[in-house]
Design a protein around this motif. Structure first.
Motif, short mmCIF file in Angstrom:
data_model
loop_
_atom_site.label_atom_id
_atom_site.label_comp_id
_atom_site.label_asym_id
_atom_site.label_seq_id
_atom_site.Cartn_x
_atom_site.Cartn_y
_atom_site.Cartn_z
N LYS A 30 -0.92 -0.40 -0.82
CA LYS A 30 -0.85 0.95 -0.25
C LYS A 30 -1.06 0.97 1.26
CE LYS A 30 -2.40 3.16 -4.54
NZ LYS A 30 -3.46 3.96 -5.19
N ALA A 31 -1.43 -0.17 1.84
CA ALA A 31 -1.73 -0.24 3.27
C ALA A 31 -2.85 0.73 3.63
CB ALA A 31 -0.48 0.04 4.11
N VAL A 32 -3.92 0.67 2.86
CA VAL A 32 -5.06 1.57 3.04
C VAL A 32 -6.35 0.75 3.05
CG1 VAL A 32 -6.42 3.42 2.00
CG2 VAL A 32 -3.92 3.55 1.99
N ALA A 33 -7.20 0.99 4.05
CA ALA A 33 -8.53 0.39 4.10
C ALA A 33 -9.53 1.40 3.57
CB ALA A 33 -8.88 -0.02 5.53
N LYS A 34 -10.49 0.91 2.80
CA LYS A 34 -11.45 1.82 2.19
C LYS A 34 -12.84 1.20 2.23
CE LYS A 34 -10.02 4.22 -1.28
NZ LYS A 34 -9.57 4.64 -2.63
N THR A 35 -13.82 2.04 2.53
CA THR A 35 -15.23 1.64 2.51
C THR A 35 -15.98 2.62 1.62
OG1 THR A 35 -15.09 0.81 4.78
CG2 THR A 35 -17.30 1.22 3.91
N THR A 49 -17.29 7.74 0.74
CA THR A 49 -16.04 6.99 0.79
C THR A 49 -15.32 7.29 2.10
OG1 THR A 49 -15.82 7.09 -1.62
CG2 THR A 49 -13.85 6.51 -0.36
N ARG A 50 -14.88 6.24 2.74
CA ARG A 50 -14.07 6.38 3.96
C ARG A 50 -12.72 5.72 3.71
NH1 ARG A 50 -18.60 3.84 8.02
NH2 ARG A 50 -20.33 5.26 7.50
N THR A 51 -11.67 6.44 3.97
CA THR A 51 -10.31 5.95 3.75
C THR A 51 -9.57 5.97 5.09
OG1 THR A 51 -10.32 6.88 1.52
CG2 THR A 51 -8.18 6.29 2.46
N THR A 52 -8.97 4.83 5.46
CA THR A 52 -8.31 4.70 6.77
C THR A 52 -6.93 4.08 6.60
OG1 THR A 52 -10.49 4.30 7.76
CG2 THR A 52 -8.56 3.84 9.12
N PHE A 53 -5.95 4.66 7.29
CA PHE A 53 -4.62 4.06 7.31
C PHE A 53 -3.89 4.47 8.58
CE2 PHE A 53 -4.48 8.00 4.88
CZ PHE A 53 -3.38 8.68 5.38
N ALA A 54 -3.00 3.58 9.04
CA ALA A 54 -2.09 3.90 10.14
C ALA A 54 -0.84 4.47 9.49
CB ALA A 54 -1.78 2.66 10.96
N ALA A 55 -0.62 5.75 9.65
CA ALA A 55 0.33 6.48 8.81
C ALA A 55 1.78 6.09 9.10
CB ALA A 55 0.15 7.98 9.01
N TYR A 60 5.66 2.97 3.32
CA TYR A 60 5.21 1.58 3.37
C TYR A 60 5.74 0.78 2.18
CZ TYR A 60 2.10 -2.39 2.67
OH TYR A 60 1.61 -3.66 2.44
N GLN A 61 5.63 1.36 0.99
CA GLN A 61 6.05 0.62 -0.21
C GLN A 61 7.56 0.40 -0.25
OE1 GLN A 61 4.30 2.72 -3.55
NE2 GLN A 61 2.37 1.58 -3.34
N LYS A 62 8.30 1.18 0.51
CA LYS A 62 9.74 0.96 0.63
C LYS A 62 10.02 -0.47 1.07
CE LYS A 62 11.64 2.73 4.29
NZ LYS A 62 12.14 3.75 5.26
N PHE A 121 -0.24 -10.79 2.15
CA PHE A 121 -0.93 -10.37 3.37
C PHE A 121 -0.04 -10.65 4.58
CE2 PHE A 121 -4.27 -11.31 6.72
CZ PHE A 121 -4.65 -9.98 6.90
N GLY A 122 0.68 -11.78 4.58
CA GLY A 122 1.61 -12.06 5.66
C GLY A 122 2.70 -11.01 5.75
N ARG A 123 3.24 -10.61 4.61
CA ARG A 123 4.26 -9.57 4.61
C ARG A 123 3.65 -8.24 5.07
NH1 ARG A 123 6.33 -7.87 0.18
NH2 ARG A 123 8.41 -7.46 1.00
N TYR A 124 2.44 -7.95 4.62
CA TYR A 124 1.74 -6.73 5.06
C TYR A 124 1.60 -6.70 6.58
CZ TYR A 124 -2.29 -3.79 6.19
OH TYR A 124 -3.12 -2.87 6.76
N LEU A 125 1.21 -7.83 7.17
CA LEU A 125 1.02 -7.88 8.61
C LEU A 125 2.32 -7.66 9.37
CD1 LEU A 125 -1.45 -10.91 8.92
CD2 LEU A 125 -2.00 -8.48 9.14
N LEU A 126 3.42 -8.20 8.85
CA LEU A 126 4.70 -7.99 9.53
C LEU A 126 5.15 -6.54 9.42
CD1 LEU A 126 6.91 -9.33 11.16
CD2 LEU A 126 8.10 -9.87 9.03
#
Length: 828
Positions: free
Chosen positions: A154-159, A169-175, A308-310, A351-356
């Protein structure tokens, strides 16, 4: 009590408990299958923080409870402004430098080049951070049930954590779909969200302000090496409360007792293009923010995930799982070389694909040495584009892992370098076409930088132009090829003018040139030479691709005929006295050389000039070189070596390199590794190692460079039990929709043809077609996307010891395909 019955009850309880425990572990492992997760915050360590990005904006999320930190980046925030770093005086000394090299006076040539080719010009500008958003949460120094994660699906960071029976809960993403970074705070009870927020930044002359619920910061990028900083930027953060109150001061915002808060962060600059910085940073940042905050959080979130999932969902990899997968990511990293954890490889691959996806989006800047994430005003190597390997490696996964659109920023950069490089070629070398050296930046500088030892290498244009060609080989779009052909032709035109005849060998050679960043002892520690193997290989590729492209487009026959004649005069690859592929024209390699750059294996990968089937002696010599150089190396170099060993069809050796790469930094003596957040450690962090390893894993499972689409060319023993991969792309518009194996044997393969043409398959097992008869391949492959220029036969030293490789049996099939149709093959 009946003892037997009691025993049966205890046995049942034990078995049930064991089964339930296994179920919970399996559920936890499955829940974390594509997540990086940890039991502790990042603290003060940037390499522990988790990256989010949408190609334009990036952030590192620390997950600290009391004082959360977001390190912010914007893709066009670079030092300096439009400039060029050519040194026209070079042309007056070019003949003298060349003659010194031909006379064997390499160090004298290097000293002269340092005097006349660099001057006081800039060695490149710097990718710089925007600053930090820091949030303080009072009374949360004692907490429990802490978990921090990055969800790759989902390209989402969560704490999340618990304080006084309240779960936060903290949810962070670059939209994706909205040019903002979003951070949302929630709690299990109402009225529990209280914090204060402010900006910090390493930049000087920054203005901080606030109004209503907006926190603002504006500044200008740094001056660097005589180039005035002209990139103006603005950061705006807006806080949307659900309940509670907000207090605004000059440079901070305080939220008290809210039920939930959503923070929208917008960053923009005045950068329009590499020649123009006349944009309005404040207006852009405000417009991006207004567009996002007008929507509900749920809407922004769902759009983000869908967009993102596209990209991300196109490829799925399953190598199996073991109990080791249930552990946090840092523990899995620490254990990887000692336990069987195939799911960790799949995680790292994705993770490599996520970073690209996160650092390279159409319309944005290419991923640089650190992708889009950098917290330092003066990062290592300026975090720019090193184009003697690193920037290219960033994009090796783009085409085969089904992220072709994300190649676009790099391809655009190549086109822009062709514009600036045309001036450099004319000013410095009196040549037509275009040239680039070993570094560039957002201003597309193409002159040499740093010093002659590194910067005199002039094949940056030639190598990067091959990415334009590779993109075509995967999509087959002639209209696209027409648009990039002039850039490819320009790279060839430079060499057409720049090559000179070697007085001893009579071949056409690049002079001056280098084998990047390495120097033979025989040259007195100088890297400069004429006709290095890598230079020859790149010129061969540039000429070959232009000849083939012109033939496809039915243009430029006179020009390409002249290229073909010159190509025939290029030096062939040499096999030296140690059975090695020579790095230089003369047989001066040392078997004790352990240098991280093995540039002369460019011909093995990413090129396809060296083949086990077409050039077996060169193939064996390349293997000897790899063995002599050894496995220990920096992070990105290990990434390259994985690809080489995959091309060697040695999956076990490639896997050993993966183990070396997936090792905590400091464990490999003298080498690189991986940080806890899975960033590649050169050290320091360079993102190319991540991308190189993702590419290497792909090459272990599928290759399409050597006249056929080859499946499972380098499957290691540890992955043979079973596995599947879906969605890979191959040359000629083929998509491997599904490939599965059990006990090392292919069980099912589904391949879709997008543009038709002959599909030649090389596989380790006999297969049969479902609904059609599978025919053995005969003759050469008629598919033009698999045509390979004939490499000259190897020249062997009289002392060379080498033998043709012993390869396992493979089966070669041809399938005439129709565009849009899928073909299913099964184990015979």
């Amino acid at each position: 009590m009946n003892p037997g019955k009691h025993l049966r009850i205890l046995t049942f309880i034990f078995l049930f408990s064991a089964a339930f425990s296994s179920f919970l572990k399996a559920q936890q492992a499955d829940d974390s299958r594509l997540k990086l997760w940890y039991h502790q915050p990042a603290g003060k360590v940037w390499e522990n923080a988790l990256p989010v990005g949408n190609g334009m904006l990036g952030a590192m999320v620390y997950g600290n409870v009391e004082r959360e930190i977001l390190k912010l980046n914007e893709h066009t925030l670079w030092s300096g402004g439009p400039y060029q770093n050519d040194v026209p005086e070079t042309i007056n000394y070019l003949a003298e430098i060349r003659q010194l090299i031909f006379d064997g006076k390499h160090k004298a040539a290097e000293n002269l080049a340092n005097k006349v080719m660099f001057g006081k010009k800039s060695s490149g500008q710097i990718f710089q951070p925007a600053g930090n958003l820091e949030l303080s949460f009072p009374g949360q120094d004692v907490y429990q049930n802490y978990r921090r994660e990055l969800d790759l699906e989902k390209a989402v960071a969560k704490t999340s954590y618990t304080v006084a029976r309240v779960t936060y809960t903290r949810t962070t993403f670059a939209a994706f779909g909205n040019r903002v970074i979003v951070m949302r705070f929630t709690a299990s009870k109402p009225g529990q969200i209280s914090f204060s927020a402010t900006y910090t930044t390493p930049h000087k002359n920054v203005v901080r302000s606030s109004e209503a619920k907006d926190l603002m910061m504006e500044g200008t990028s740094s001056d660097h090496e005589g180039v005035k900083g002209k990139v103006k930027y603005q950061v705006i953060s807006q806080f949307k409360n659900e309940g509670g109150s907000t207090i605004v001061s000059d440079s901070s915002i305080t939220v008290k007792r809210a039920d939930a808060v959503t923070v929208y962060i917008s960053i923009a600059t005045n950068f329009n293009n590499y020649l123009d910085v006349s944009g309005n940073a404040a207006a852009r940042a405000s417009a991006y923010l207004k567009k996002a905050v007008a929507k509900s959080y749920a809407s922004v979130y769902h759009t983000h995930v869908a967009e993102y999932q596209k990209y991300f969902n196109r490829v799925q990899l399953d190598l199996g799982t073991t109990p080791a997968a249930a552990l946090p990511t840092d523990q899995r990293l620490a254990n990887f070389r000692k336990v069987d954890d195939p799911a960790f490889v799949a995680l790292y691959y994705q993770f490599g694909r996520y970073l690209l996806i996160s650092s390279s989006q159409p319309g944005g800047q290419p991923a640089n040495l650190q992708g889009i994430w950098n917290d330092k005003l003066y990062p290592a190597w300026d975090s720019k584009y090193t184009i003697n390997i690193n920037a290219q490696m960033n994009y090796w996964p783009a085409e085969p892992t089904n992220l072709a659109e994300l190649h676009e920023p790099f391809l655009k950069m190549v086109k822009e370098m062709a514009e600036t490089g045309t001036v450099t070629a004319r000013n410095m070398y009196g040549a037509r076409g275009w040239v680039a050296h070993h570094n560039t930046d957002i201003w597309r500088s193409t002159g040499p930088v740093d010093g002659a030892f590194w910067g005199i290498w002039n094949a940056g244009g030639g190598w990067t132009s091959q990415h334009l060609w590779q993109h075509y080989l995967y999509n087959g779009d002639k209209n696209y090829l027409k648009t990039v052909y002039p850039v490819m032709k320009g790279a060839a035109a430079f060499y057409k003018d720049f090559l000179v005849v070697h007085p001893k060998y009579k071949w056409l050679v690049v002079n001056p040139g280098t084998s990047p960043e390495n120097a033979p002892q025989a040259h007195g520690g100088s890297s400069i030479d004429a006709g290095t193997t890598m230079d020859n290989q790149i010129v061969f590729d540039v000429f070959s691709s232009v000849i083939q492209a012109a033939k496809i487009l039915n243009i430029d026959q006179n020009f390409t005929d002249s290229l073909a004649k010159m190509r025939a005069q290029l030096p062939p690859m040499h096999i030296g006295k140690y059975g090695q592929l020579q790095e230089w024209l003369d047989d001066i390699d040392s078997p004790n050389d352990k240098h991280r750059h093995i540039s002369h294996l460019y011909g093995l990968f990413p090129s396809n000039q060296i083949s086990p089937y077409r050039t077996p002696l060169l193939f064996s010599a390349a293997k000897n070189t790899l063995l002599q150089r050894g496995d220990v190396s920096t992070g990105w170099s290990m990434g390259w070596k994985i690809n080489w060993w995959a091309r060697m069809q040695d999956g076990n050796h490639a896997y050993r390199l993966i183990q070396n790469q997936l090792t905590p930094l400091g464990v490999n003596p003298g080498g690189g590794g991986t940080y806890n957040n899975l960033f590649d450690a050169h050290p320091p962090f360079q993102i190319d190692g991540n991308f190189g390893c993702t590419s290497g894993i792909t090459e272990m499972l599928m290759q399409s460079a050597d006249e056929a689409l080859q499946l499972l060319p380098a499957l290691p023993e540890v992955w043979k039990k079973q596995g599947t991969i879906k969605g890979l792309r191959a040359r000629g518009g083929f998509e491997v929709k599904e490939m599965g194996w059990v006990a090392g044997k292919l069980t099912k393969v589904v391949i879709r043809s997008t543009i038709g043409g002959n599909l030649r398959l090389r596989v380790p097992d006999e297969l049969k077609g479902r609904g059609f008869v599978l025919q053995p391949a005969k003759g050469s492959n008629p598919n033009v996307f698999y045509a390979v220029a004939k490499t000259p036969a190897a020249l062997l030293s009289e002392h060379a010891v080498t033998a043709e490789p012993v390869l396992r049996e493979t089966f070669l099939y041809d399938i005439p395909t129709v565009a849009g149709k899928s073909y299913t093959l099964l184990l015979k």
